[in-house]
Write an enzyme that holds these catalytic residues in place. Structure first.
Site, PDB file in Angstrom:
ATOM      1  N   ASN A   7       0.868  -1.179   0.000  1.00  0.00           N
ATOM      2  CA  ASN A   7       0.000   0.000   0.000  1.00  0.00           C
ATOM      3  C   ASN A   7       0.906   1.230   0.000  1.00  0.00           C
ATOM      4  OD1 ASN A   7      -1.804   2.022   0.510  1.00  0.00           O
ATOM      5  ND2 ASN A   7      -2.722   1.053   2.323  1.00  0.00           N
ATOM      6  N   ARG A  83      -2.736  -2.007  -3.449  1.00  0.00           N
ATOM      7  CA  ARG A  83      -3.876  -1.115  -3.330  1.00  0.00           C
ATOM      8  C   ARG A  83      -3.739   0.005  -4.360  1.00  0.00           C
ATOM      9  NH1 ARG A  83      -5.598   1.984   1.869  1.00  0.00           N
ATOM     10  NH2 ARG A  83      -7.615   2.690   1.156  1.00  0.00           N
ATOM     11  N   HIS A 172     -12.583   4.238  -0.564  1.00  0.00           N
ATOM     12  CA  HIS A 172     -12.617   3.371   0.633  1.00  0.00           C
ATOM     13  C   HIS A 172     -13.428   2.102   0.375  1.00  0.00           C
ATOM     14  CE1 HIS A 172     -12.043   7.130   3.371  1.00  0.00           C
ATOM     15  NE2 HIS A 172     -10.878   6.527   3.172  1.00  0.00           N
ATOM     16  N   HIS A 200     -16.794   4.655   7.438  1.00  0.00           N
ATOM     17  CA  HIS A 200     -15.332   4.563   7.565  1.00  0.00           C
ATOM     18  C   HIS A 200     -14.849   5.926   8.055  1.00  0.00           C
ATOM     19  CE1 HIS A 200     -11.251   3.154   6.242  1.00  0.00           C
ATOM     20  NE2 HIS A 200     -11.060   4.470   6.298  1.00  0.00           N
ATOM     21  N   ASN A 203      -8.676   9.126   9.087  1.00  0.00           N
ATOM     22  CA  ASN A 203      -8.179  10.443   8.713  1.00  0.00           C
ATOM     23  C   ASN A 203      -8.919  10.894   7.444  1.00  0.00           C
ATOM     24  OD1 ASN A 203      -6.569  12.578   9.196  1.00  0.00           O
ATOM     25  ND2 ASN A 203      -4.813  11.743   8.086  1.00  0.00           N
ATOM     26  N   ARG A 233      -9.381  17.441   5.070  1.00  0.00           N
ATOM     27  CA  ARG A 233     -10.227  17.793   3.913  1.00  0.00           C
ATOM     28  C   ARG A 233     -11.567  18.338   4.383  1.00  0.00           C
ATOM     29  NH1 ARG A 233      -9.648  12.173   1.665  1.00  0.00           N
ATOM     30  NH2 ARG A 233      -7.425  12.037   1.251  1.00  0.00           N
ATOM     31  N   ARG A 277      -7.843  12.322  18.446  1.00  0.00           N
ATOM     32  CA  ARG A 277      -7.525  12.110  19.871  1.00  0.00           C
ATOM     33  C   ARG A 277      -7.151  13.438  20.532  1.00  0.00           C
ATOM     34  NH1 ARG A 277      -4.006   7.051  18.289  1.00  0.00           N
ATOM     35  NH2 ARG A 277      -3.666   8.572  16.664  1.00  0.00           N
ATOM     36  N   ILE A 324     -11.350   6.405  14.044  1.00  0.00           N
ATOM     37  CA  ILE A 324     -12.332   7.058  14.913  1.00  0.00           C
ATOM     38  C   ILE A 324     -13.517   6.123  15.171  1.00  0.00           C
ATOM     39  CG2 ILE A 324     -13.929   9.016  15.083  1.00  0.00           C
ATOM     40  CD1 ILE A 324     -11.882  10.584  13.295  1.00  0.00           C
ATOM     41  N   GLU A 381      -7.965  -3.571   5.616  1.00  0.00           N
ATOM     42  CA  GLU A 381      -7.891  -3.423   4.166  1.00  0.00           C
ATOM     43  C   GLU A 381      -6.830  -4.341   3.575  1.00  0.00           C
ATOM     44  OE1 GLU A 381      -7.806   0.730   5.143  1.00  0.00           O
ATOM     45  OE2 GLU A 381      -9.024   1.153   3.369  1.00  0.00           O
TER      46      GLU A 381
HETATM   47  P1  ADP Z   1      -6.052   6.634   8.027  1.00  0.00           P
HETATM   48  O1  ADP Z   1      -5.846   5.169   7.819  1.00  0.00           O
HETATM   49  O2  ADP Z   1      -7.064   7.260   7.118  1.00  0.00           O
HETATM   50  O3  ADP Z   1      -4.813   7.435   8.194  1.00  0.00           O
HETATM   51  P2  ADP Z   1      -7.024   5.824  10.635  1.00  0.00           P
HETATM   52  O4  ADP Z   1      -8.072   4.842  10.311  1.00  0.00           O
HETATM   53  O5  ADP Z   1      -5.736   5.348  11.201  1.00  0.00           O
HETATM   54  O6  ADP Z   1      -6.781   6.805   9.420  1.00  0.00           O
HETATM   55  O7  ADP Z   1      -7.667   6.894  11.660  1.00  0.00           O
HETATM   56  C1  ADP Z   1      -6.935   7.970  12.135  1.00  0.00           C
HETATM   57  C2  ADP Z   1      -7.863   8.822  12.970  1.00  0.00           C
HETATM   58  O8  ADP Z   1      -8.400   8.001  14.030  1.00  0.00           O
HETATM   59  C3  ADP Z   1      -7.128   9.957  13.644  1.00  0.00           C
HETATM   60  O9  ADP Z   1      -7.923  11.107  13.619  1.00  0.00           O
HETATM   61  C4  ADP Z   1      -6.987   9.458  15.075  1.00  0.00           C
HETATM   62  O10 ADP Z   1      -6.926  10.518  15.971  1.00  0.00           O
HETATM   63  C5  ADP Z   1      -8.281   8.713  15.241  1.00  0.00           C
HETATM   64  N1  ADP Z   1      -8.234   7.816  16.413  1.00  0.00           N
HETATM   65  C6  ADP Z   1      -7.465   6.740  16.626  1.00  0.00           C
HETATM   66  N2  ADP Z   1      -7.680   6.245  17.875  1.00  0.00           N
HETATM   67  C7  ADP Z   1      -8.609   7.039  18.446  1.00  0.00           C
HETATM   68  C8  ADP Z   1      -9.264   7.078  19.720  1.00  0.00           C
HETATM   69  N3  ADP Z   1      -8.996   6.192  20.655  1.00  0.00           N
HETATM   70  N4  ADP Z   1     -10.161   8.051  19.961  1.00  0.00           N
HETATM   71  C9  ADP Z   1     -10.430   8.976  19.021  1.00  0.00           C
HETATM   72  N5  ADP Z   1      -9.864   8.996  17.817  1.00  0.00           N
HETATM   73  C10 ADP Z   1      -8.967   8.048  17.524  1.00  0.00           C
END
Ligand code: ADP
Length: 613
Positions: A7, A83, A172, A200, A203, A233, A277, A324, A381
């Site tokens: 990926n 991917r 996604h 989903h 981020n 975004r 977070r 999240i 994924e």
């Molecule tokens: P990507 O793969 O799109 O980069 P993720 O699926 O890893 O994203 O999600 C990242 C998001 O999830 C970030 O905003 C992170 O702060 C949030 N996140 C991860 N753990 C927690 C938690 N325990 N509480 C709130 N938000 C969280």
């Protein structure tokens, strides 16, 4: 069987090797800060610096052999799954990567300038390290290839959308499809019987309405910029705002791109960070902007959930996934407020205590009496990519010596009840078998009847026997126009809400209230055949037809499995004419294109019909 999954993001590469059957990780690595003076390689948990700057290809050239080094020679890499974010119009299924596919991906790159060039660089780098194993591209857009026209269209003039290739694609898809299947497994239901809303929330964030196994709406559009509030975004925004910024505040294309893709969303609203977070922490300490960021984020997700429930006429479950969705009880709580109207009730304690992880990937967070389930599901994924890649590799192994499928053209015909036979031919009348058909026990009768439509009639349409427990008239599209009747594309036996017609025999007339269909093309097969082809009853597949003057691939072919069937594909006369088919034509199963959505719900038929058009 070991599958390597790669990926490539714009500045990072994640790769892992998994055992296909158990899903177990065998090895994993991540390279961050690609293109910077030094990159950070983490290999099976150990980190080190790689001197650079390295391109994606260079980095894979250095790190991949080391990842592969530790593998046992007994279980070599069987294939590589990549991917790819955007498949454009061309790729709606996973595809084996060839030089031609690489070139086609290159052409699509302009649709996803932030993602596809990195994906492609990863493909090129990995193919040069592992030239002798099959490489498969798995697309984020592919699951949404089933979006009906009304959901994939922007309300812009056709000449512009056609010329510029503007339409909604959705992203996604690998994650939405994966968690939808996980939800069905958890609920012990067939995905084909469920209406799901998958959220989903990472981020990047998007929602999907998965109706009976197919994506029919999703919040991202032509690019991943549309829809929810994301890390950086903006998501949905009045296009007039962009015009205003251009006209009055000196924004050009680059500045708008930077604003909408990198400076907005949670980062823009909070004025601090894109990390949920940190935002939750700051909000708890009283930061007003972070509170607002959380409110706007949750409001937008809830708004979409309501919209998708309306689009599907209800939902059986809402699934929360990604960073999240999986981890934040607070956000799930905020989003699930006021979803009572659709029968969804959050169980506050279960929600607070839910922990999803590799060992416990699904948690129900709704109350026992919640009509619509609320589920937190860990997405995976990379596993989904590994599964898609190995499925394609195994399918192509099987197809190398694949049996061909005889193709028969069904002319217009009737199935009738004994009661109808007697009304048409006289009391106690029995049909006379004329000749056997290929399906065991089925025959064409000597008897024909007149079929009378509102516009025209056919003087002699043959009855097929033996009599059944319903009356059904199977005609082609051309026949429909001739008769002046509008019949839907249906599987045999599904005659609810179909039009009726008049039948006339020597002893009288019968006015059918319903029963006229345009038969969905289908393949009859036995359970042994289904095992051989790797399909199940009600799957939808693609079949390549050879033996006519023109080779042709038919999509939306329904699989029907029964021990009493003989292997044969049935198409109607219009379809046979289109392929210029004669006797002895044969088809080859090309790929399984998904699951049929053949339940007795009207909207589902619309979807199938629309997909078939
Ligand atoms: P990507 O793969 O799109 O980069 P993720 O699926 O890893 O994203 O999600 C990242 C998001 O999830 C970030 O905003 C992170 O702060 C949030 N996140 C991860 N753990 C927690 C938690 N325990 N509480 C709130 N938000 C969280």
């Amino acid at each position: 069987m070991h599958i390597l999954v790669i990926n490539c993001g714009s500045s990072s590469i994640k790769a892992d090797i998994r055992d296909h059957f158990s899903g177990r990780y065998v090895a994993e690595m991540e390279i961050e800060r690609i293109g910077q003076p030094d990159s950070l390689l983490t290999l099976n948990g150990e980190s080190e610096t790689l001197e650079g700057p390295l391109s994606h290809g260079d980095a894979l050239g250095v790190a991949l052999p080391r990842l592969l080094d530790g593998l046992s020679p007994d279980t070599p890499i069987r294939g590589v799954g990549h991917r790819v974010v955007h498949g454009g119009e061309k790729f709606s299924h996973p595809v084996r990567i060839t030089d031609e596919v690489e070139a086609a991906l290159d052409e699509i790159s302009s649709l996803a300038p932030l993602h596809n060039p990195a994906n492609l660089a990863g493909i090129r780098g990995a193919r040069s390290v592992l030239p002798d194993v099959p490489h498969v591209a798995v697309f984020d857009t592919a699951f949404h290839a089933t979006l009906p026209r009304r959901a994939r269209s922007y309300a812009l003039p056709h000449d512009i959308t056609d010329k510029a290739g503007i339409r909604r694609y959705g992203f996604h898809g690998i994650s939405h499809a994966y968690v939808a299947q996980k939800a069905a497994d958890f609920l012990d239901s067939d995905l084909r019987d469920l209406r799901l809303i998958t959220c989903h929330l990472g981020n990047g964030a998007s929602l999907c309405a998965v109706e009976y196994g197919r994506s029919i709406e999703t919040s991202m559009g032509m690019t991943p910029l549309e829809g929810l509030v994301m890390g950086t975004r903006a998501g949905d925004i009045d296009a007039g705002v962009l015009l205003h910024l251009q006209r009055h505040h000196g924004y050009d294309t680059e500045a708008l791109d930077d604003l909408l893709n990198r400076k907005s969303g949670l980062a823009g609203l909070s004025g601090r960070t894109n990390d949920m977070r940190d935002i939750l922490e700051q909000a708890a300490e009283g930061d007003e902007d972070c509170r607002m960021a959380i409110q706007v984020f949750a409001h937008r997700v809830r708004k979409y959930i309501g919209a998708y429930a309306a689009v599907m006429g209800g939902a059986d479950a809402v699934v929360f996934t990604a960073g999240i969705g999986e981890n934040s009880a607070i956000l799930r709580h905020r989003i699930a407020q006021r979803l009572d109207f659709m029968g969804a009730r959050l169980h506050e304690d279960r929600n607070r205590e839910a922990r999803v992880n590799r060992d416990n990937p699904v948690e129900r967070v709704s109350t026992a009496n919640s009509r619509c389930h609320l589920l937190a599901i860990q997405t995976d994924e990379s596993r989904a990519i590994a599964e898609a890649a190995s499925k394609l590799i195994m399918e192509s192994d099987r197809l190398q010596d694949s049996r061909s499928i005889p193709v028969a053209i069904s002319a217009r015909h009737l199935h009738v009840q004994q009661e109808t036979v007697e009304k048409l031919f006289g009391e106690g009348y029995q049909l006379t078998p004329r000749n056997d058909l290929s399906q065991p026990g089925q025959w064409a009768a000597e008897e024909t009847v007149k079929v009378i439509g509102p516009r025209n009639s056919f003087p002699s349409v043959r009855i097929l026997g033996p009599p059944r427990n319903l009356d059904q008239v199977e005609i082609s599209r051309t026949d429909e126009f001739f008769l002046g009747i509008d019949a839907p594309v249906r599987a045999s036996g599904d005659i609810e809400n179909t039009p009726g017609i008049i039948l006339e025999g020597p002893a009288g007339r019968v006015e059918l209230k319903n029963g006229v269909i345009c038969a969905l093309r289908h393949i009859h097969m036995t359970p042994d055949d289904a095992d051989y082809f790797g399909v199940q009853d009600r799957d939808i597949v693609e079949v390549a037809i050879t033996g006519g003057e023109r080779d042709l691939v038919f999509g939306d072919v329904l699989i029907r499995v029964s021990p009493s069937f003989a292997l044969e594909m049935h198409i109607d006369t219009d379809e046979g004419n289109a392929a210029n088919l004669g006797r002895g034509a044969e088809g080859t199963l090309v790929c399984t294109a998904g699951r049929a959505t053949l339940t007795r719900r009207r909207t589902t038929y619309d979807t199938v019909t629309e997909a078939a058009e």
